[in-house]
Write a protein that holds these residues in place. Sequence first.
Motif, PDB file in Angstrom:
ATOM      1  N   SER A  89      28.243  10.256 -45.085  1.00 49.36           N
ATOM      2  CA  SER A  89      29.207   9.165 -45.092  1.00 49.36           C
ATOM      3  C   SER A  89      28.817   8.122 -46.133  1.00 49.36           C
ATOM      4  O   SER A  89      29.645   7.630 -46.897  1.00 49.36           O
ATOM      5  N   ALA A  90      27.530   7.814 -46.183  1.00 47.42           N
ATOM      6  CA  ALA A  90      27.065   6.748 -47.075  1.00 47.42           C
ATOM      7  C   ALA A  90      27.151   7.139 -48.555  1.00 47.42           C
ATOM      8  O   ALA A  90      27.636   6.371 -49.385  1.00 47.42           O
ATOM      9  N   SER A 141      34.011  11.126 -42.694  1.00 49.88           N
ATOM     10  CA  SER A 141      33.617  10.100 -41.714  1.00 49.88           C
ATOM     11  C   SER A 141      34.760   9.127 -41.466  1.00 49.88           C
ATOM     12  O   SER A 141      34.897   8.589 -40.367  1.00 49.88           O
ATOM     13  N   LEU A 142      35.582   8.911 -42.487  1.00 46.21           N
ATOM     14  CA  LEU A 142      36.741   8.032 -42.294  1.00 46.21           C
ATOM     15  C   LEU A 142      37.757   8.685 -41.360  1.00 46.21           C
ATOM     16  O   LEU A 142      38.317   8.044 -40.473  1.00 46.21           O
ATOM     17  N   TYR A 166      41.026   6.468 -50.971  1.00 46.67           N
ATOM     18  CA  TYR A 166      39.775   7.163 -51.310  1.00 46.67           C
ATOM     19  C   TYR A 166      40.079   8.632 -51.622  1.00 46.67           C
ATOM     20  O   TYR A 166      39.526   9.218 -52.543  1.00 46.67           O
ATOM     21  N   GLY A 180      28.634   8.383 -51.625  1.00 43.28           N
ATOM     22  CA  GLY A 180      30.022   8.673 -52.019  1.00 43.28           C
ATOM     23  C   GLY A 180      30.314   8.112 -53.389  1.00 43.28           C
ATOM     24  O   GLY A 180      29.405   7.946 -54.215  1.00 43.28           O
ATOM     25  N   LEU A 181      31.578   7.791 -53.594  1.00 46.51           N
ATOM     26  CA  LEU A 181      31.969   7.279 -54.909  1.00 46.51           C
ATOM     27  C   LEU A 181      31.233   5.984 -55.239  1.00 46.51           C
ATOM     28  O   LEU A 181      30.963   5.702 -56.394  1.00 46.51           O
ATOM     29  N   GLY A 182      30.899   5.234 -54.193  1.00 48.21           N
ATOM     30  CA  GLY A 182      30.168   3.983 -54.391  1.00 48.21           C
ATOM     31  C   GLY A 182      28.855   4.221 -55.134  1.00 48.21           C
ATOM     32  O   GLY A 182      28.467   3.433 -55.994  1.00 48.21           O
ATOM     33  N   ASN A 183      28.177   5.306 -54.814  1.00 49.06           N
ATOM     34  CA  ASN A 183      26.887   5.593 -55.448  1.00 49.06           C
ATOM     35  C   ASN A 183      27.068   6.138 -56.855  1.00 49.06           C
ATOM     36  O   ASN A 183      26.333   5.803 -57.773  1.00 49.06           O
ATOM     37  N   SER A 208      28.552   2.447 -45.733  1.00 51.58           N
ATOM     38  CA  SER A 208      29.761   2.695 -44.918  1.00 51.58           C
ATOM     39  C   SER A 208      29.893   1.731 -43.747  1.00 51.58           C
ATOM     40  O   SER A 208      30.271   2.135 -42.647  1.00 51.58           O
ATOM     41  N   ALA A 215      32.560   3.510 -38.895  1.00 48.35           N
ATOM     42  CA  ALA A 215      32.133   4.891 -39.188  1.00 48.35           C
ATOM     43  C   ALA A 215      30.795   5.163 -38.494  1.00 48.35           C
ATOM     44  O   ALA A 215      30.589   6.223 -37.889  1.00 48.35           O
ATOM     45  N   MET A 264      33.675  -0.618 -40.652  1.00 44.86           N
ATOM     46  CA  MET A 264      34.928  -0.018 -40.161  1.00 44.86           C
ATOM     47  C   MET A 264      34.685   0.965 -39.024  1.00 44.86           C
ATOM     48  O   MET A 264      35.550   1.736 -38.659  1.00 44.86           O
ATOM     49  N   TYR A 266      29.115  -1.608 -48.672  1.00 42.20           N
ATOM     50  CA  TYR A 266      30.098  -0.538 -48.855  1.00 42.20           C
ATOM     51  C   TYR A 266      29.391   0.811 -48.898  1.00 42.20           C
ATOM     52  O   TYR A 266      29.836   1.796 -48.308  1.00 42.20           O
ATOM     53  N   SER A 267      28.255   0.814 -49.582  1.00 40.74           N
ATOM     54  CA  SER A 267      27.554   2.069 -49.763  1.00 40.74           C
ATOM     55  C   SER A 267      27.032   2.620 -48.440  1.00 40.74           C
ATOM     56  O   SER A 267      26.988   3.838 -48.251  1.00 40.74           O
ATOM     57  N   SER A 323      32.214  11.559 -47.317  1.00 37.61           N
ATOM     58  CA  SER A 323      32.580  10.192 -46.924  1.00 37.61           C
ATOM     59  C   SER A 323      33.965  10.174 -46.282  1.00 37.61           C
ATOM     60  O   SER A 323      34.193   9.513 -45.266  1.00 37.61           O
TER      61      SER A 323
HETATM   62  N1  PHE Z   1      29.955   4.749 -48.401  1.00 37.62           N
HETATM   63  C1  PHE Z   1      31.014   5.342 -49.135  1.00 37.62           C
HETATM   64  C2  PHE Z   1      30.697   5.317 -50.620  1.00 37.62           C
HETATM   65  O1  PHE Z   1      29.676   4.864 -51.041  1.00 37.62           O
HETATM   66  C3  PHE Z   1      32.336   4.699 -48.888  1.00 37.62           C
HETATM   67  C4  PHE Z   1      32.724   4.618 -47.461  1.00 37.62           C
HETATM   68  C5  PHE Z   1      32.892   3.402 -46.866  1.00 37.62           C
HETATM   69  C6  PHE Z   1      32.855   5.760 -46.704  1.00 37.62           C
HETATM   70  C7  PHE Z   1      33.166   3.317 -45.526  1.00 37.62           C
HETATM   71  C8  PHE Z   1      33.144   5.705 -45.368  1.00 37.62           C
HETATM   72  C9  PHE Z   1      33.287   4.484 -44.769  1.00 37.62           C
HETATM   73  O2  PHE Z   1      31.487   5.741 -51.402  1.00 37.62           O
END
Ligand code: PHE
Length: 455
Positions: A21-22, A328-329, A105, A24-27, A229, A234, A232, A226-227, A325
């Motif tokens: 979940s953590a 998990s949403l 996303y 993802g695109l954020g990284n 998660s 999750a 929300m 955000y990274s 990710s």
């Molecule tokens: N953590 C994910 C990312 O780094 C984004 C995300 C946020 C996924 C919240 C699930 C819930 O891209």
Amino acid sequence: MSAKRESFGSRAAVVMAMAGSAIGLGNLWRFPYIVGENGGAAFIIVYIAATLVVSLPVFFTEFVIGRKSGRGAYESMSSLRPGKPFWKVAGFMCILTAVLICSYYSVIGGWSIDFLLKSSMAEFTGNSSGEVTSIFGKVVSAPFEPIFMHLLFLGTSAYIVARGVKSGIEKFSKICIPVLFFLILLIIVYSVMLPGAGEGVRYLVKPDFSQITPKALAYALGQSFYSLSLGMGAIITYGSYVHKDENIVAIGSMTAVSDLLFAILAGFAIMPAVFAAGLEPGAGTGLIFQSIPYIFSSMSEHLPIISTIISIAFFLAIVVAAMTSCISLLEIMVSFLNEKIGLSRTKASIFSFILCGGLGCICSLSFGPLSGIRLADKVIFDIMDWFCSNVMLLISALFFVIFVGFVMKKEDVKNELTNNGTKRMNVKLSNLIFFQIKWVAPIAIVAIFVANFIL
Ligand code: PHE
């Protein structure tokens, strides 16, 4: 509520699912360029501090709520504090945020599939920078292709969720996380060997503390939030599938380390190549969909096969990271529909697919036929991203820390963190963690919220 709740099979499975979940695109996309723009290694140090001081305690908060209640995001808090409908509203906000984020996303997930297919057909070979840029423009603004890819991405994620916590999410994450680390290491080896790559490595490791401004601090906090998660539900939802005898502090720390490590590795995979190609490191969204394909395109003259393999590895990593990710949403919604409305997991997954699929189509079209609909010059996609990341996530996170810090009994929280006092190391840390949850995190969350508006 469903009769028997599933749970993850082992600690490794929980860490893989949470790391899925953590990471993802954020990284892969946001972290590398924020680092470069905000002081390189100095920013990485601040980012680690932000994770330890604020984000990790918030992670524990969600984990405690989820595991203690054994419920998904919607009912978790209200079941621990019956008779207070407010906590149901707060829970519902999580579901709403998950629906919105999942919708846009998965549009980016769709672009990644498109680029994966394009790179496997060697479409980025021998193009000029302008040509590659225009490929991205064409992909996102087309009416049908991105929608098809978005639905393919979302449908695959929903299929995995429908298969269940153990046979779907756990199994998929256990395969994907090691694959992701392998792919990123492979790309690093290629990237740092390119001529001129040294400048990109320096960009990431040279500490420039003069760039650590209040804005950089707010970025570090927002990004680590955000990274991981957070905000929300999750982690509440995944936490509710974790056995009572598991160690929350250990699992949270392992997840944060994997997420951080992957973000730093992504920086070393991307930036050396960006510098080697003489491109702009702070290119925003364009970084992974414009700069990187151009790099592969320009390298393809000398190393056609290797550059095709690496470009496939790169877009595969993006698809896989985004999918774990997205899963998990979806699970946030599916657990709600399953437990509250009584839909089977399959029906709940189909419903979530239709809902997020439909909203995602609108987001996708906002780069093409619906691009005229704007608010403060932002198209629908950007409005949703802005609203979720800067408003919804932070408000929910504030509710979580207030709930655990002020509404739950301190003793219950500590018991959850220390497994009723049986984990000695956690007993030592629990006062500090509780202090961070109660005082440091709420102040930091309000500060990020304000900073997002004024800086
Ligand atoms: N953590 C994910 C990312 O780094 C984004 C995300 C946020 C996924 C919240 C699930 C819930 O891209």
